[in-house]
Scaffold this motif. Structure first.
Motif, PDB file in Angstrom:
ATOM      1  N   MET A   1      50.396  49.089  -9.404  1.00  0.00           N
ATOM      2  CA  MET A   1      50.061  48.475 -10.683  1.00  0.00           C
ATOM      3  C   MET A   1      49.009  49.340 -11.385  1.00  0.00           C
ATOM      4  SD  MET A   1      48.344  44.722 -11.451  1.00  0.00           S
ATOM      5  CE  MET A   1      49.616  43.820 -10.572  1.00  0.00           C
ATOM      6  N   ALA A   2      49.330  49.821 -12.572  1.00  0.00           N
ATOM      7  CA  ALA A   2      48.384  50.632 -13.329  1.00  0.00           C
ATOM      8  C   ALA A   2      47.207  49.773 -13.780  1.00  0.00           C
ATOM      9  CB  ALA A   2      49.083  51.251 -14.533  1.00  0.00           C
ATOM     10  N   GLN A   3      46.035  50.347 -13.731  1.00  0.00           N
ATOM     11  CA  GLN A   3      44.826  49.599 -14.083  1.00  0.00           C
ATOM     12  C   GLN A   3      44.484  49.800 -15.555  1.00  0.00           C
ATOM     13  OE1 GLN A   3      40.538  50.638 -12.915  1.00  0.00           O
ATOM     14  NE2 GLN A   3      41.061  49.058 -11.414  1.00  0.00           N
ATOM     15  N   LEU A   4      44.197  48.687 -16.242  1.00  0.00           N
ATOM     16  CA  LEU A   4      43.757  48.738 -17.624  1.00  0.00           C
ATOM     17  C   LEU A   4      42.231  48.823 -17.673  1.00  0.00           C
ATOM     18  CD1 LEU A   4      45.995  46.004 -19.291  1.00  0.00           C
ATOM     19  CD2 LEU A   4      46.259  48.477 -19.460  1.00  0.00           C
ATOM     20  N   THR A   5      41.716  49.594 -18.617  1.00  0.00           N
ATOM     21  CA  THR A   5      40.270  49.715 -18.787  1.00  0.00           C
ATOM     22  C   THR A   5      39.833  48.803 -19.931  1.00  0.00           C
ATOM     23  OG1 THR A   5      40.277  51.997 -18.003  1.00  0.00           O
ATOM     24  CG2 THR A   5      38.364  51.270 -19.289  1.00  0.00           C
ATOM     25  N   LEU A   6      38.971  47.847 -19.613  1.00  0.00           N
ATOM     26  CA  LEU A   6      38.433  46.918 -20.603  1.00  0.00           C
ATOM     27  C   LEU A   6      36.981  47.272 -20.859  1.00  0.00           C
ATOM     28  CD1 LEU A   6      39.884  43.554 -19.207  1.00  0.00           C
ATOM     29  CD2 LEU A   6      40.908  45.120 -20.865  1.00  0.00           C
ATOM     30  N   SER A   7      36.621  47.435 -22.127  1.00  0.00           N
ATOM     31  CA  SER A   7      35.250  47.792 -22.474  1.00  0.00           C
ATOM     32  C   SER A   7      34.536  46.591 -23.068  1.00  0.00           C
ATOM     33  CB  SER A   7      35.247  48.943 -23.480  1.00  0.00           C
ATOM     34  OG  SER A   7      35.701  48.492 -24.754  1.00  0.00           O
ATOM     35  N   PRO A   8      33.201  46.579 -23.027  1.00  0.00           N
ATOM     36  CA  PRO A   8      32.448  45.481 -23.639  1.00  0.00           C
ATOM     37  C   PRO A   8      32.800  45.276 -25.110  1.00  0.00           C
ATOM     38  CG  PRO A   8      31.007  46.808 -22.264  1.00  0.00           C
ATOM     39  CD  PRO A   8      32.313  47.535 -22.332  1.00  0.00           C
ATOM     40  N   ALA A   9      33.230  46.344 -25.792  1.00  0.00           N
ATOM     41  CA  ALA A   9      33.594  46.228 -27.206  1.00  0.00           C
ATOM     42  C   ALA A   9      34.840  45.372 -27.398  1.00  0.00           C
ATOM     43  CB  ALA A   9      33.820  47.615 -27.803  1.00  0.00           C
ATOM     44  N   ASN A  10      35.641  45.216 -26.339  1.00  0.00           N
ATOM     45  CA  ASN A  10      36.861  44.412 -26.410  1.00  0.00           C
ATOM     46  C   ASN A  10      36.629  42.946 -26.051  1.00  0.00           C
ATOM     47  OD1 ASN A  10      38.472  47.268 -25.089  1.00  0.00           O
ATOM     48  ND2 ASN A  10      38.742  46.517 -27.174  1.00  0.00           N
ATOM     49  N   LEU A  11      35.382  42.590 -25.658  1.00  0.00           N
ATOM     50  CA  LEU A  11      35.082  41.214 -25.273  1.00  0.00           C
ATOM     51  C   LEU A  11      35.091  40.313 -26.514  1.00  0.00           C
ATOM     52  CD1 LEU A  11      34.129  39.312 -22.922  1.00  0.00           C
ATOM     53  CD2 LEU A  11      31.797  39.821 -23.670  1.00  0.00           C
ATOM     54  N   VAL A  12      35.898  39.258 -26.471  1.00  0.00           N
ATOM     55  CA  VAL A  12      35.980  38.358 -27.634  1.00  0.00           C
ATOM     56  C   VAL A  12      35.433  36.965 -27.337  1.00  0.00           C
ATOM     57  CG1 VAL A  12      37.916  39.566 -28.673  1.00  0.00           C
ATOM     58  CG2 VAL A  12      38.371  37.715 -27.061  1.00  0.00           C
ATOM     59  N   ALA A  13      35.311  36.601 -26.063  1.00  0.00           N
ATOM     60  CA  ALA A  13      34.773  35.289 -25.704  1.00  0.00           C
ATOM     61  C   ALA A  13      34.299  35.326 -24.260  1.00  0.00           C
ATOM     62  CB  ALA A  13      35.819  34.191 -25.887  1.00  0.00           C
ATOM     63  N   SER A  14      33.301  34.499 -23.973  1.00  0.00           N
ATOM     64  CA  SER A  14      32.781  34.413 -22.614  1.00  0.00           C
ATOM     65  C   SER A  14      32.481  32.961 -22.301  1.00  0.00           C
ATOM     66  CB  SER A  14      31.518  35.269 -22.474  1.00  0.00           C
ATOM     67  OG  SER A  14      31.024  35.229 -21.151  1.00  0.00           O
ATOM     68  N   GLY A  15      33.280  32.379 -21.408  1.00  0.00           N
ATOM     69  CA  GLY A  15      33.087  30.992 -21.020  1.00  0.00           C
ATOM     70  C   GLY A  15      32.296  30.875 -19.734  1.00  0.00           C
ATOM     71  N   VAL A  16      32.295  29.685 -19.169  1.00  0.00           N
ATOM     72  CA  VAL A  16      31.571  29.452 -17.927  1.00  0.00           C
ATOM     73  C   VAL A  16      32.181  30.259 -16.790  1.00  0.00           C
ATOM     74  CG1 VAL A  16      30.950  27.718 -16.211  1.00  0.00           C
ATOM     75  CG2 VAL A  16      30.832  27.157 -18.645  1.00  0.00           C
ATOM     76  N   GLN A  17      33.524  30.257 -16.709  1.00  0.00           N
ATOM     77  CA  GLN A  17      34.204  30.869 -15.580  1.00  0.00           C
ATOM     78  C   GLN A  17      34.819  32.231 -15.891  1.00  0.00           C
ATOM     79  OE1 GLN A  17      34.237  29.809 -12.550  1.00  0.00           O
ATOM     80  NE2 GLN A  17      33.821  27.624 -12.575  1.00  0.00           N
ATOM     81  N   ARG A  18      35.293  32.398 -17.142  1.00  0.00           N
ATOM     82  CA  ARG A  18      36.064  33.599 -17.447  1.00  0.00           C
ATOM     83  C   ARG A  18      35.572  34.301 -18.711  1.00  0.00           C
ATOM     84  NH1 ARG A  18      42.266  31.567 -16.784  1.00  0.00           N
ATOM     85  NH2 ARG A  18      41.465  29.790 -17.960  1.00  0.00           N
ATOM     86  N   ALA A  19      35.791  35.603 -18.738  1.00  0.00           N
ATOM     87  CA  ALA A  19      35.556  36.403 -19.934  1.00  0.00           C
ATOM     88  C   ALA A  19      36.913  36.771 -20.516  1.00  0.00           C
ATOM     89  CB  ALA A  19      34.768  37.660 -19.588  1.00  0.00           C
ATOM     90  N   VAL A  20      37.002  36.803 -21.841  1.00  0.00           N
ATOM     91  CA  VAL A  20      38.267  37.063 -22.523  1.00  0.00           C
ATOM     92  C   VAL A  20      38.147  38.365 -23.306  1.00  0.00           C
ATOM     93  CG1 VAL A  20      40.017  36.169 -24.097  1.00  0.00           C
ATOM     94  CG2 VAL A  20      38.641  34.573 -22.722  1.00  0.00           C
ATOM     95  N   TYR A  21      39.115  39.261 -23.078  1.00  0.00           N
ATOM     96  CA  TYR A  21      39.115  40.569 -23.721  1.00  0.00           C
ATOM     97  C   TYR A  21      40.390  40.761 -24.541  1.00  0.00           C
ATOM     98  CZ  TYR A  21      35.493  41.926 -20.329  1.00  0.00           C
ATOM     99  OH  TYR A  21      34.350  42.006 -19.570  1.00  0.00           O
ATOM    100  N   LEU A  22      40.278  41.565 -25.589  1.00  0.00           N
ATOM    101  CA  LEU A  22      41.468  42.041 -26.278  1.00  0.00           C
ATOM    102  C   LEU A  22      42.200  43.013 -25.367  1.00  0.00           C
ATOM    103  CD1 LEU A  22      39.966  42.852 -29.796  1.00  0.00           C
ATOM    104  CD2 LEU A  22      41.594  41.012 -29.284  1.00  0.00           C
TER     105      LEU A  22
END
Length: 222
Positions: A1-22
């Motif tokens: 499985m190829a790994q995707l790189t998520l950067s802090p600039a792609n963060l759109v929401a941060s809940g109690v349990q999960r962070a959501v990225y574009l």
């Protein structure tokens, strides 16, 4: 499985349990990543204590969410079925952990759509959007969706991708579905789930200052 790189600039929401990225390569998708244990805020309520004593309960929540999505979609294989919750597309490997791939309900400019909570705080909720919210509530009751957390930040207004085109504006439940309670009462019977949905709608009305009519199952301003 190829790994995707998520950067802090792609963060759109941060809940109690999960962070959501574009998604870095697909604007129609979002990636939800479970936060590491060490990043969780210390909470003394029941859920916080369970997170510390039984970390597996965090995985259970994701499992319940997927189970509910699959249950509803398998009951409605028709191509024109519009699910009241966001579509889910499996898992992807990322540099910040295993991510849940889900659809991006987009605003007019292609950005992430506004939540009901944001519209309430900004005073931008329109009458037509209240009607869209009511359409979603109707669908939750009609299809017997087990939704355990109908909070204002879990409803998003925007457009979904249908093939290469964007559909009309909708109100979509993007989180909080699945019977996540320790005793899965909502899974024991359709009428019990309806009672739970009605109670959740009452709380949603209190949190948004909207008025909930239990007979018509509709929200209004007055």
């Amino acid at each position: 499985m190829a790994q995707l790189t998520l950067s802090p600039a792609n963060l759109v929401a941060s809940g109690v349990q999960r962070a959501v990225y574009l998604h870095p390569n697909d604007r129609t998708k979002l990636i939800k990543v479970l936060k590491p244990d060490e990043e969780l805020a210390h909470r003394n309520n029941f859920n916080g204590v369970m997170d510390r004593l039984m970390p597996s309960t965090r995985i259970r929540q994701i499992r319940k969410e997927y189970t509910e999505y699959l249950r509803i979609m398998l009951k409605h294989p028709e191509p024109d079925f519009r699910a009241p919750m966001s579509h889910m597309f499996g898992f992807v490997s990322t540099n910040v952990g295993l991510g849940c791939l889900t659809e991006n309900v987009m605003g007019p400019d292609g950005s992430v759509g506004e939540t009901l909570g944001q519209k309430i705080r900004r005073g931008t909720l329109t009458d037509s959007q209240i009607n869209l919210l009511n359409d979603t509530i109707d669908a939750l009751f009609e299809h017997g969706v087990r939704a355990s957390d109908l909070n204002p930040n879990n409803f998003v207004f925007g457009r979904r991708a249908y093939g290469n085109e964007l559909g009309p504006e909708e109100c979509v439940l993007v989180d909080g579905f699945g019977d996540i309670h320790a005793i899965p009462v909502r899974s024991m019977g359709r009428w019990l789930n309806r009672m739970g949905l009605a109670d959740s709608c009452k709380r949603l009305a209190r949190n948004t200052k909207l008025i909930w009519n239990p007979k018509t199952r509709r929200f209004s301003r007055s």
